[in-house]
Design a protein around this motif. Structure first.
Motif, short mmCIF file in Angstrom:
data_model
loop_
_atom_site.label_atom_id
_atom_site.label_comp_id
_atom_site.label_asym_id
_atom_site.label_seq_id
_atom_site.Cartn_x
_atom_site.Cartn_y
_atom_site.Cartn_z
N SER A 180 -60.93 -43.25 -63.55
CA SER A 180 -61.86 -42.15 -63.24
C SER A 180 -61.59 -40.92 -64.09
CB SER A 180 -61.71 -41.75 -61.77
OG SER A 180 -62.17 -42.76 -60.90
N ALA A 181 -62.64 -40.12 -64.23
CA ALA A 181 -62.49 -38.74 -64.68
C ALA A 181 -62.32 -37.90 -63.41
CB ALA A 181 -63.72 -38.29 -65.46
N ASN A 210 -65.97 -42.78 -61.64
CA ASN A 210 -65.88 -43.82 -62.66
C ASN A 210 -67.16 -44.65 -62.64
OD1 ASN A 210 -65.63 -45.55 -60.46
ND2 ASN A 210 -63.49 -46.04 -60.82
N SER A 211 -67.15 -45.78 -63.32
CA SER A 211 -68.37 -46.59 -63.43
C SER A 211 -68.77 -47.24 -62.11
CB SER A 211 -68.18 -47.68 -64.50
OG SER A 211 -67.11 -48.54 -64.13
N LYS A 212 -67.85 -47.26 -61.13
CA LYS A 212 -68.14 -47.91 -59.85
C LYS A 212 -68.70 -46.96 -58.80
CE LYS A 212 -64.27 -51.07 -60.68
NZ LYS A 212 -62.90 -51.44 -60.24
N THR A 281 -73.64 -34.58 -64.58
CA THR A 281 -73.92 -35.24 -65.87
C THR A 281 -73.26 -36.61 -65.93
OG1 THR A 281 -74.08 -33.09 -66.98
CG2 THR A 281 -73.67 -35.02 -68.37
N LEU A 282 -72.01 -36.70 -65.47
CA LEU A 282 -71.28 -37.97 -65.53
C LEU A 282 -71.90 -38.99 -64.58
CD1 LEU A 282 -68.96 -39.47 -66.82
CD2 LEU A 282 -67.44 -38.57 -65.05
N ILE A 283 -72.21 -38.58 -63.35
CA ILE A 283 -72.85 -39.49 -62.40
C ILE A 283 -74.18 -39.99 -62.96
CG2 ILE A 283 -73.92 -39.67 -60.12
CD1 ILE A 283 -71.83 -37.65 -59.12
N SER A 284 -74.96 -39.08 -63.55
CA SER A 284 -76.25 -39.46 -64.12
C SER A 284 -76.07 -40.52 -65.22
CB SER A 284 -76.96 -38.24 -64.70
OG SER A 284 -77.25 -37.29 -63.69
N GLY A 285 -75.02 -40.35 -66.03
CA GLY A 285 -74.76 -41.31 -67.10
C GLY A 285 -74.45 -42.69 -66.56
N PHE A 286 -73.61 -42.75 -65.53
CA PHE A 286 -73.25 -44.05 -64.96
C PHE A 286 -74.45 -44.69 -64.25
CE2 PHE A 286 -68.67 -42.61 -64.98
CZ PHE A 286 -68.27 -43.54 -65.91
#
Length: 361
Positions: A180-181, A210-212, A281-286
Motif C-alpha cells: 500500500s501507499a 493498494n490495488s485491492k 487520485t490513487l483510488i480513482s486510478g485503481f
C-alpha cells in the motif's frame, strides 16, 4: 521521495530536484505536521515498491537483488506497525529477521538477555517488553524476548538467507494491505457519555491504499479499524468548507453496506486529511484499472458465449464514486464500534448519526 511528514511516489516524468525545491510548499499543503516540524523536515529519495505493480507478478520474481529490496521495505513496514497482524506473527517474522542478520543460533551469544536488549531491532513497539521492566534479570516464558529466541532457535541451520527472505515476503504477500501507499488522516471517535464529550478528540489514523482496497489503520494500537475492497465501497472527495481556514481539512467519504438486525444499511465514514486529494487520485486510478479489467473480461466472456467456448459465469463489478446499493458485503472483521459513522437505509434516508454528522430530512 519520503520524509516523516510526507511520502510521494515519483512518476517517470518527475524530476527529483524540482520536487525537492517544491518540498516546503508540498508539506505546507499536504502535511499534518506542526510548523516547527515542517521547518526541520528533510526528505530523502529511496527505492520503494511501485504501488501499481501487480502482486501476482511480484511473486514470480527470482532476482535476489530485487527480492532483497522488497524484503527491506516489508521489514520496515512490519517494524513500524504499518502491517497489522497477530503478535505470534510478529514473533515469527522477528525470528526470521534475526536469523538473516545474525546467522545460525549460537548459545554463547544468543541468550534471552541478548534479545531483551535488542528486541527493538526485531519487533514493533507495541509487541516489545515495556522498557519500565527491562532491569528485571528474568523473563517470563511468554515474554516477547523468550518467544523471539525460541523462534530464532527453531530455524534450521541449513536455511539460506534467500529462502528466509522469500518466507518473510510470502507471509507479507498474504496481508490484504501489502504494497500500500500510506496517507495520514484523522477520524472522529465515538462520543460515549459526558466525560467523553468533554475530552473528545479525533483519532490519528493511517490510510493504506493498494490495488485491492482501502484500509483505515490505528497505527498506535496497530490494528485495522476498517478494511474494504473496491467491490465493497463507494467514495467521494470533498474540499474544506472554509478553504482559508488551515484547521478545516478536506476529506474522503467511504460508504459501504452492512447488515444490522437483519436489515441492509449503508454506513459512511468521514476521514479528514490534508492528503485527501492524493487519496482520491490513487483510488480513482485503481478503480479505473478494475473497470478496464472487468470490461476486458466481459468482452472475453461474451465472445466465448458466442463461440460456445468457456463458461459465462462472470459478473461485472460496479465501481465509481457514486454510492450504489448493490455493493458486496464486507468480509473483513471491521471495528465499527470504534468509528463515528452515519447510517442510511436502502432508500437513502439517514437513520443514525454520530459526532459532527448533521442531516435534516
Amino acid at each position: 521521495m519520503s520524509s516523516p511528514l510526507l511520502e510521494l511516489q515519483l512518476k517517470p516524468t518527475h524530476k527529483p530536484y524540482e520536487v525537492r525545491r517544491a518540498w516546503r510548499s508540498l508539506i505546507e499543503k499536504f502535511s499534518h505536521g506542526s510548523h516547527k516540524k515542517q521547518q526541520r523536515d528533510e526528505p530523502i529519495i529511496l527505492f520503494q515498491r511501485n504501488v501499481f505493480f501487480p502482486q501476482h507478478l511480484e511473486e514470480k520474481i527470482k532476482d535476489q537483488r530485487i527480492l532483497e529490496l522488497l524484503y527491506e521495505e516489508a521489514r520496515r513496514n512490519i517494524l513500524e506497525g504499518r502491517y497489522p497482524c497477530e503478535v505470534g506473527h510478529y514473533i515469527m517474522l522477528g525470528g526470521i529477521q534475526a536469523r538473516i542478520e545474525l546467522g545460525p543460533y549460537n548459545s554463547q551469544v544468543h541468550s534471552t538477555h541478548y534479545f531483551r536488549e535488542e528486541q527493538r531491532k526485531y519487533l514493533p513497539v507495541h509487541v516489545r517488553k515495556s522498557s519500565t521492566w527491562t532491569w528485571l534479570p528474568i523473563s517470563s516464558k511468554n515474554s516477547a524476548e523468550v518467544r523471539l529466541l525460541e523462534q530464532f532457535k527453531r530455524i534450521p541451520t541449513s536455511a539460506t538467507n534467500r529462502k528466509l527472505m522469500r518466507k518473510y515476503l510470502e507471509f507479507c504477500w498474504s496481508l490484504p494491505f501489502y504494497g500500500s501507499a500510506f496517507f495520514e488522516g484523522q477520524v472522529e471517535q465515538p462520543v460515549r457519555g459526558l466525560t467523553s464529550l468533554i475530552t473528545h478528540q479525533d483519532i490519528p489514523v493511517l490510510i493504506a491504499i493498494n490495488s485491492k482496497g482501502v484500509y483505515v489503520i490505528d497505527d498506535i494500537e496497530c490494528t485495522v479499524l476498517l478494511g474494504l475492497r473496491y467491490e465493497e465501497l463507494s467514495w467521494d472527495y470533498a474540499r474544506p468548507s472554509k478553504e482559508d481556514d488551515l484547521n478545516c481539512f478536506p476529506c474522503i467519504f467511504l460508504q459501504f453496506i452492512v447488515v444490522e438486525n437483519g436489515t441492509r444499511v449503508s454506513k459512511i465514514l468521514q476521514i479528514f486529511s490534508r492528503q485527501a486529494s492524493l487519496m482520491d487520485t490513487l483510488i480513482s486510478g485503481f478503480v479505473q484499472q478494475l473497470k478496464e479489467k472487468s470490461s476486458e473480461e466481459t468482452d472475453r466472456s461474451y465472445l466465448n458465449h458466442l463461440t460456445g467456448e468457456g463458461d459465462n459465469n462472470h459478473v461485472s463489478l460496479a465501481h465509481g464514486n457514486v454510492p450504489h446499493s448493490s455493493a458486496a458485503l464486507p468480509t473483513l472483521t471491521n471495528k465499527l464500534s470504534r468509528l463515528t459513522l452515519a447510517t442510511f437505509d436502502e432508500d437513502g434516508h439517514c437513520i443514525g448519526q454520530m459526532g459532527s454528522w448533521s442531516f435534516s430530512y
